[in-house]
Design a protein around this motif. Structure first.
Motif, PDB file in Angstrom:
ATOM      1  N   SER A 215      -3.808   1.610  -0.697  1.00 12.71           N
ATOM      2  CA  SER A 215      -2.761   1.197  -1.633  1.00 12.71           C
ATOM      3  C   SER A 215      -1.604   2.187  -1.620  1.00 12.71           C
ATOM      4  O   SER A 215      -1.793   3.383  -1.351  1.00 12.71           O
ATOM      5  CB  SER A 215      -3.338   1.077  -3.038  1.00 12.71           C
ATOM      6  OG  SER A 215      -4.422   0.162  -3.075  1.00 12.71           O
TER       7      SER A 215
ATOM      8  N   PRO B  32       3.337  -7.692  -9.190  1.00 12.87           N
ATOM      9  CA  PRO B  32       1.959  -7.482  -9.653  1.00 12.87           C
ATOM     10  C   PRO B  32       0.991  -8.589  -9.246  1.00 12.87           C
ATOM     11  O   PRO B  32      -0.207  -8.486  -9.492  1.00 12.87           O
ATOM     12  CB  PRO B  32       2.107  -7.438 -11.172  1.00 12.87           C
ATOM     13  CG  PRO B  32       3.280  -8.317 -11.452  1.00 12.87           C
ATOM     14  CD  PRO B  32       4.209  -8.174 -10.273  1.00 12.87           C
TER      15      PRO B  32
ATOM     16  N   THR C 284       4.508  -2.205 -12.947  1.00  9.44           N
ATOM     17  CA  THR C 284       4.110  -0.964 -12.286  1.00  9.44           C
ATOM     18  C   THR C 284       2.621  -0.734 -12.514  1.00  9.44           C
ATOM     19  O   THR C 284       2.012  -1.322 -13.404  1.00  9.44           O
ATOM     20  CB  THR C 284       4.874   0.253 -12.845  1.00  9.44           C
ATOM     21  OG1 THR C 284       4.476   0.453 -14.212  1.00  9.44           O
ATOM     22  CG2 THR C 284       6.369   0.050 -12.769  1.00  9.44           C
ATOM     23  N   ALA C 285       2.058   0.153 -11.714  1.00  9.97           N
ATOM     24  CA  ALA C 285       0.643   0.507 -11.899  1.00  9.97           C
ATOM     25  C   ALA C 285       0.421   1.088 -13.292  1.00  9.97           C
ATOM     26  O   ALA C 285      -0.573   0.785 -13.952  1.00  9.97           O
ATOM     27  CB  ALA C 285       0.219   1.499 -10.820  1.00  9.97           C
TER      28      ALA C 285
ATOM     29  N   ALA D 167       3.327  -8.776  -2.273  1.00 11.13           N
ATOM     30  CA  ALA D 167       2.731  -7.791  -3.185  1.00 11.13           C
ATOM     31  C   ALA D 167       1.633  -6.990  -2.514  1.00 11.13           C
ATOM     32  O   ALA D 167       1.370  -5.845  -2.884  1.00 11.13           O
ATOM     33  CB  ALA D 167       2.160  -8.503  -4.410  1.00 11.13           C
TER      34      ALA D 167
ATOM     35  N   CYS E 227      -3.675  -6.234  -4.855  1.00 11.86           N
ATOM     36  CA  CYS E 227      -3.543  -5.431  -6.076  1.00 11.86           C
ATOM     37  C   CYS E 227      -4.833  -5.547  -6.878  1.00 11.86           C
ATOM     38  O   CYS E 227      -5.538  -6.556  -6.801  1.00 11.86           O
ATOM     39  CB  CYS E 227      -2.377  -5.928  -6.934  1.00 11.86           C
ATOM     40  SG  CYS E 227      -0.807  -6.060  -6.056  1.00 11.86           S
TER      41      CYS E 227
ATOM     42  N   THR F  13      -4.281  -0.278  -8.785  1.00  7.29           N
ATOM     43  CA  THR F  13      -3.695  -0.023  -7.468  1.00  7.29           C
ATOM     44  C   THR F  13      -2.835  -1.214  -7.054  1.00  7.29           C
ATOM     45  O   THR F  13      -3.202  -2.369  -7.280  1.00  7.29           O
ATOM     46  CB  THR F  13      -4.786   0.206  -6.405  1.00  7.29           C
ATOM     47  OG1 THR F  13      -5.658  -0.929  -6.357  1.00  7.29           O
ATOM     48  CG2 THR F  13      -5.596   1.449  -6.709  1.00  7.29           C
ATOM     49  N   PHE F  14      -1.694  -0.917  -6.456  1.00 11.96           N
ATOM     50  CA  PHE F  14      -0.779  -1.930  -5.926  1.00 11.96           C
ATOM     51  C   PHE F  14      -0.547  -1.651  -4.446  1.00 11.96           C
ATOM     52  O   PHE F  14      -0.619  -0.506  -3.988  1.00 11.96           O
ATOM     53  CB  PHE F  14       0.587  -1.851  -6.629  1.00 11.96           C
ATOM     54  CG  PHE F  14       0.662  -2.482  -7.995  1.00 11.96           C
ATOM     55  CD1 PHE F  14      -0.430  -3.077  -8.579  1.00 11.96           C
ATOM     56  CD2 PHE F  14       1.858  -2.482  -8.707  1.00 11.96           C
ATOM     57  CE1 PHE F  14      -0.360  -3.652  -9.838  1.00 11.96           C
ATOM     58  CE2 PHE F  14       1.954  -3.054  -9.961  1.00 11.96           C
ATOM     59  CZ  PHE F  14       0.835  -3.648 -10.536  1.00 11.96           C
ATOM     60  N   GLY F  15      -0.214  -2.717  -3.701  1.00  6.25           N
ATOM     61  CA  GLY F  15       0.339  -2.548  -2.364  1.00  6.25           C
ATOM     62  C   GLY F  15      -0.618  -2.154  -1.273  1.00  6.25           C
ATOM     63  O   GLY F  15      -0.312  -1.270  -0.465  1.00  6.25           O
TER      64      GLY F  15
ATOM     65  N   HIS G 110      -8.080  -3.405  -1.516  1.00  8.90           N
ATOM     66  CA  HIS G 110      -7.948  -2.959  -2.900  1.00  8.90           C
ATOM     67  C   HIS G 110      -9.306  -2.628  -3.509  1.00  8.90           C
ATOM     68  O   HIS G 110      -9.443  -1.650  -4.249  1.00  8.90           O
ATOM     69  CB  HIS G 110      -7.208  -3.988  -3.747  1.00  8.90           C
ATOM     70  CG  HIS G 110      -7.692  -5.398  -3.641  1.00  8.90           C
ATOM     71  ND1 HIS G 110      -8.626  -5.834  -2.717  1.00  8.90           N
ATOM     72  CD2 HIS G 110      -7.375  -6.511  -4.380  1.00  8.90           C
ATOM     73  CE1 HIS G 110      -8.842  -7.124  -2.870  1.00  8.90           C
ATOM     74  NE2 HIS G 110      -8.099  -7.559  -3.875  1.00  8.90           N
TER      75      HIS G 110
END
Length: 343
Positions: free
Chosen positions: A79, A104, A220-221, A289, A292, A308-310, A324
């Motif tokens: 991530s 998201p 955002t996270a 995205a 996530c 966690t993102f990305g 993820h």
């Protein structure tokens, strides 16, 4: 005749006299040293009591900062943005890119459920799925979103719709909830943004209740960790997000109920094996995205939140490659080892 000067007779000490004098001086010296030591200790203790009392009275206690871990929990994760939080205290254990605005995806649906629970008093009431929802899925979303499996004309309880949102990421369930609570998706989205402002989410803005990518739909996270922490305070939210499998009430389309399995169910692990247990979470994915995940785990009797993102995979990899989830298992595993070594 001159008078003679008389000379005084000088005393002479024998050995016994000398010994007596030496012994007498020694006794006096020992007694003197003893008295000095007693007086010194007494006055020192008195001074110490006074000094310590004055220090305690003057100092305002301040909490010690939590020590920085000796290693990087996020090393080699897939991530691009992440935040790890102690759920009990809200202390951020580690973060990277936690305030970067990003899509998201379906992690959005945590807010959908949170807002719904703020406004629904009786979750056992029912709703009949209208044609308009399926028309919207076909035109606005072009069937790009996952569904739980409820059909047009099916009568479903609010509770089962919320299970469909959280476990199966069902877009039709999200739109149904929006209609029930606010009369339409745009009106419900306004409520989502109001809730975001209430929670102090300064880097979040919603354009839909499903998590569909839109340039003006972002979070955002860090903000999503706040949403998850807030949701965990609600018993119904906690039930939905921690359930690995659920069968809906029988309906006119599903006589034995619709079976729903949590998209994170396979990762809910045993504490005895890994030192941690992933209690639940909400997954999300779009090509923009990436993968996530907002999840939480129990370690040694305490809960920790990880968002966690990305984590990017190709469309072909999405079905079989869960970067993820791998990140969550890696990070919670490292945290469990760290806690075990430092307690």
């Amino acid at each position: 005749m001159a008078k003679q000067r008389k000379h005084k007779k000088r005393p002479h000490l024998n050995s016994a006299g000398i010994t007596f004098i030496v012994l007498s001086l020694g006794v006096l010296l020992i007694v003197g040293v003893g008295l000095f030591a007693i007086v010194h200790l007494f006055t020192k203790d008195m001074g110490k009591d006074v000094t310590e009392s004055s220090v305690v009275a003057d100092i305002t206690p301040t909490p010690s900062p939590t020590p920085t871990p000796a290693y990087d929990f996020f090393e080699e994760m897939h991530s691009t943005e992440a935040i790890l939080v102690d759920a009990q205290t809200g202390y951020v254990i580690q973060e990277t890119g936690a305030d970067v605005q990003a899509y998201p995806a379906s992690v959005t649906k945590m807010m959908t459920v949170l807002v719904a629970l703020d406004h629904l008093d009786n979750l056992d009431m029912t709703y009949t799925m209208p044609q308009s929802i399926y028309d919207e899925l076909a035109t606005t979303y072009h069937y790009d979103l996952s569904t739980a499996g409820f059909e047009n004309g099916e009568t479903v309880t609010y509770r089962d719709l919320l299970y469909g949102v959280m476990l199966r990421s069902g877009a039709e369930c999200c739109l149904a909830i929006a209609n029930i609570v606010a009369g339409s998706e745009p009106a419900f989205v306004d409520m989502m943004n109001e809730k975001a402002a209430e929670l102090g989410l300064t880097n979040t803005h919603f354009m839909n209740c499903t998590g569909y990518d839109d340039p003006s739909h972002f979070s955002t996270a860090r903000d999503m960790s706040v949403v998850l922490l807030e949701g965990l305070k609600d018993d119904d939210f906690r039930t939905f997000i921690t359930t690995s499998q659920h069968t809906s009430n029988p309906t006119n389309y599903h006589s034995e109920g619709l079976e729903m399995v949590n998209t994170l169910a396979f990762a809910m692990s045993d504490v005895a094996e890994n030192g941690y247990k992933i209690m639940g979470g909400k997954t999300g994915y779009t090509s923009d995205a990436g993968q996530c995940l907002a999840s939480f785990a129990e370690i040694d009797g305490k809960e920790y939140v990880l968002v966690t993102f990305g984590a990017y995979v190709t469309e072909e990899q999405q079905a079989t490659t869960k970067l993820h989830v791998a990140d969550a298992q890696l990070i919670f595993g490292r945290l469990a080892v760290y806690i075990d070594r430092t307690t």
